[in-house]
Design a protein around this motif. Sequence first.
Motif, short mmCIF file in Angstrom:
data_model
loop_
_atom_site.label_atom_id
_atom_site.label_comp_id
_atom_site.label_asym_id
_atom_site.label_seq_id
_atom_site.Cartn_x
_atom_site.Cartn_y
_atom_site.Cartn_z
N LEU A 41 -9.43 25.48 26.51
CA LEU A 41 -8.61 25.88 28.16
C LEU A 41 -9.97 25.86 28.91
CD1 LEU A 41 -6.54 28.08 26.20
CD2 LEU A 41 -5.76 25.73 27.87
N VAL A 42 -10.21 26.02 30.41
CA VAL A 42 -11.16 26.06 31.24
C VAL A 42 -10.75 27.37 32.64
CG1 VAL A 42 -13.18 25.02 33.20
CG2 VAL A 42 -12.19 24.03 30.68
N THR A 43 -11.39 28.17 32.52
CA THR A 43 -10.78 29.14 33.30
C THR A 43 -10.59 28.71 34.43
OG1 THR A 43 -12.02 31.32 32.30
CG2 THR A 43 -11.31 31.43 34.65
N SER A 44 -9.60 28.97 35.82
CA SER A 44 -9.83 28.12 37.11
C SER A 44 -8.71 29.19 37.73
CB SER A 44 -8.65 27.27 36.77
OG SER A 44 -8.26 27.09 38.04
N HIS A 45 -9.74 29.26 39.27
CA HIS A 45 -9.33 30.01 39.90
C HIS A 45 -9.12 29.62 41.58
CE1 HIS A 45 -10.82 33.45 37.72
NE2 HIS A 45 -12.01 32.78 37.66
N ASN A 46 -9.32 28.88 41.62
CA ASN A 46 -8.98 27.47 42.84
C ASN A 46 -7.18 27.32 42.60
OD1 ASN A 46 -11.19 27.30 42.82
ND2 ASN A 46 -11.53 25.27 42.31
N PRO A 47 -5.81 27.59 43.85
CA PRO A 47 -4.92 27.47 43.34
C PRO A 47 -4.58 26.03 43.14
CG PRO A 47 -5.43 27.62 46.35
CD PRO A 47 -6.82 28.00 44.99
N HIS A 48 -3.41 25.87 42.74
CA HIS A 48 -3.19 24.27 41.82
C HIS A 48 -1.48 23.36 42.72
CE1 HIS A 48 -6.32 23.66 39.02
NE2 HIS A 48 -6.47 25.05 39.63
N LYS A 49 -1.63 23.07 43.23
CA LYS A 49 -0.15 22.17 44.21
C LYS A 49 0.27 21.65 42.19
CE LYS A 49 2.00 19.30 47.12
NZ LYS A 49 3.27 19.03 45.81
N VAL A 50 1.80 22.86 42.23
CA VAL A 50 2.38 22.45 40.93
C VAL A 50 3.26 20.87 41.31
CG1 VAL A 50 3.84 22.83 39.49
CG2 VAL A 50 1.94 24.44 39.87
N ASP A 51 3.30 19.70 40.49
CA ASP A 51 4.46 18.04 40.22
C ASP A 51 5.20 18.60 39.68
OD1 ASP A 51 2.89 17.18 43.47
OD2 ASP A 51 1.30 17.24 41.83
N PRO A 95 -10.76 31.95 27.47
CA PRO A 95 -11.54 32.10 27.86
C PRO A 95 -11.87 33.42 29.36
CG PRO A 95 -10.27 29.95 28.51
CD PRO A 95 -9.33 30.78 27.70
N THR A 96 -13.10 33.26 29.96
CA THR A 96 -13.05 34.58 30.76
C THR A 96 -13.72 34.38 31.81
OG1 THR A 96 -14.68 35.54 29.46
CG2 THR A 96 -12.77 36.61 28.87
N ASP A 97 -14.29 34.71 32.97
CA ASP A 97 -15.24 34.75 34.26
C ASP A 97 -16.67 34.22 33.37
OD1 ASP A 97 -12.90 34.77 36.30
OD2 ASP A 97 -13.50 37.23 36.59
N LYS A 98 -16.67 34.79 32.42
CA LYS A 98 -18.33 34.64 31.96
C LYS A 98 -18.13 33.38 30.94
CE LYS A 98 -19.74 39.78 32.14
NZ LYS A 98 -20.41 40.68 31.12
N LYS A 99 -17.22 33.85 30.24
CA LYS A 99 -17.31 32.18 29.00
C LYS A 99 -16.08 32.11 30.04
CE LYS A 99 -15.29 33.30 25.35
NZ LYS A 99 -13.91 32.36 25.52
N LYS A 100 -16.24 30.75 30.22
CA LYS A 100 -15.14 30.21 30.89
C LYS A 100 -14.74 28.82 30.29
CE LYS A 100 -17.18 30.04 36.02
NZ LYS A 100 -16.63 31.53 36.11
N ARG A 101 -15.37 28.54 29.36
CA ARG A 101 -14.48 27.65 28.73
C ARG A 101 -14.12 27.98 27.15
NH1 ARG A 101 -18.07 24.95 31.17
NH2 ARG A 101 -17.95 23.84 32.53
N ALA A 102 -12.95 27.75 26.45
CA ALA A 102 -12.93 28.15 24.97
C ALA A 102 -11.57 27.09 24.07
CB ALA A 102 -12.10 29.64 24.95
N ARG A 103 -11.99 26.85 23.04
CA ARG A 103 -11.52 25.85 22.57
C ARG A 103 -9.87 25.85 21.88
NH1 ARG A 103 -13.39 22.55 17.24
NH2 ARG A 103 -11.84 20.84 17.11
#
Length: 118
Positions: A41-51, A95-103
């Motif tokens: 899982l990767v932290t995402s702050h960008n808006p995503h267009k849901v299809d 994941p958090t803003d500091k630790k952006k990735r988590a298994r």
Amino acid sequence: MVKLLKDGEYKLVETKDHVKILMLDDAQLAWIAVNGTGEILVTSHNPHKVDYLLATGKYRLYEVKDEPKLVDQKHLELHVGRKKWQGYLLPTGLPTDKKKRARIIATKEIISAPKGSD
């Protein structure tokens, strides 16, 4: 000891580029398969267009320690249907803003007991 850390509503969606996004309340996490590692899982702050909407429901995040039949770490459970939950292990938590990735690792370990309305 099993401690409920958080619960709420989730959505699992997919973009036109086949990127899966797990939305836990207001948090957006890209769910990515990585060769040789598994899924993260990767932290995402960008808006995503849901299809595509893949799933929606309740989620529960637990901390587990010293339980004989459960792995000691954080467990994420997603409600996937009538009295059914899918469990995931989070070895380093979400994941958090500091630790952006988590298994994230799928598991058969389920903490959430079936209830009449679940």
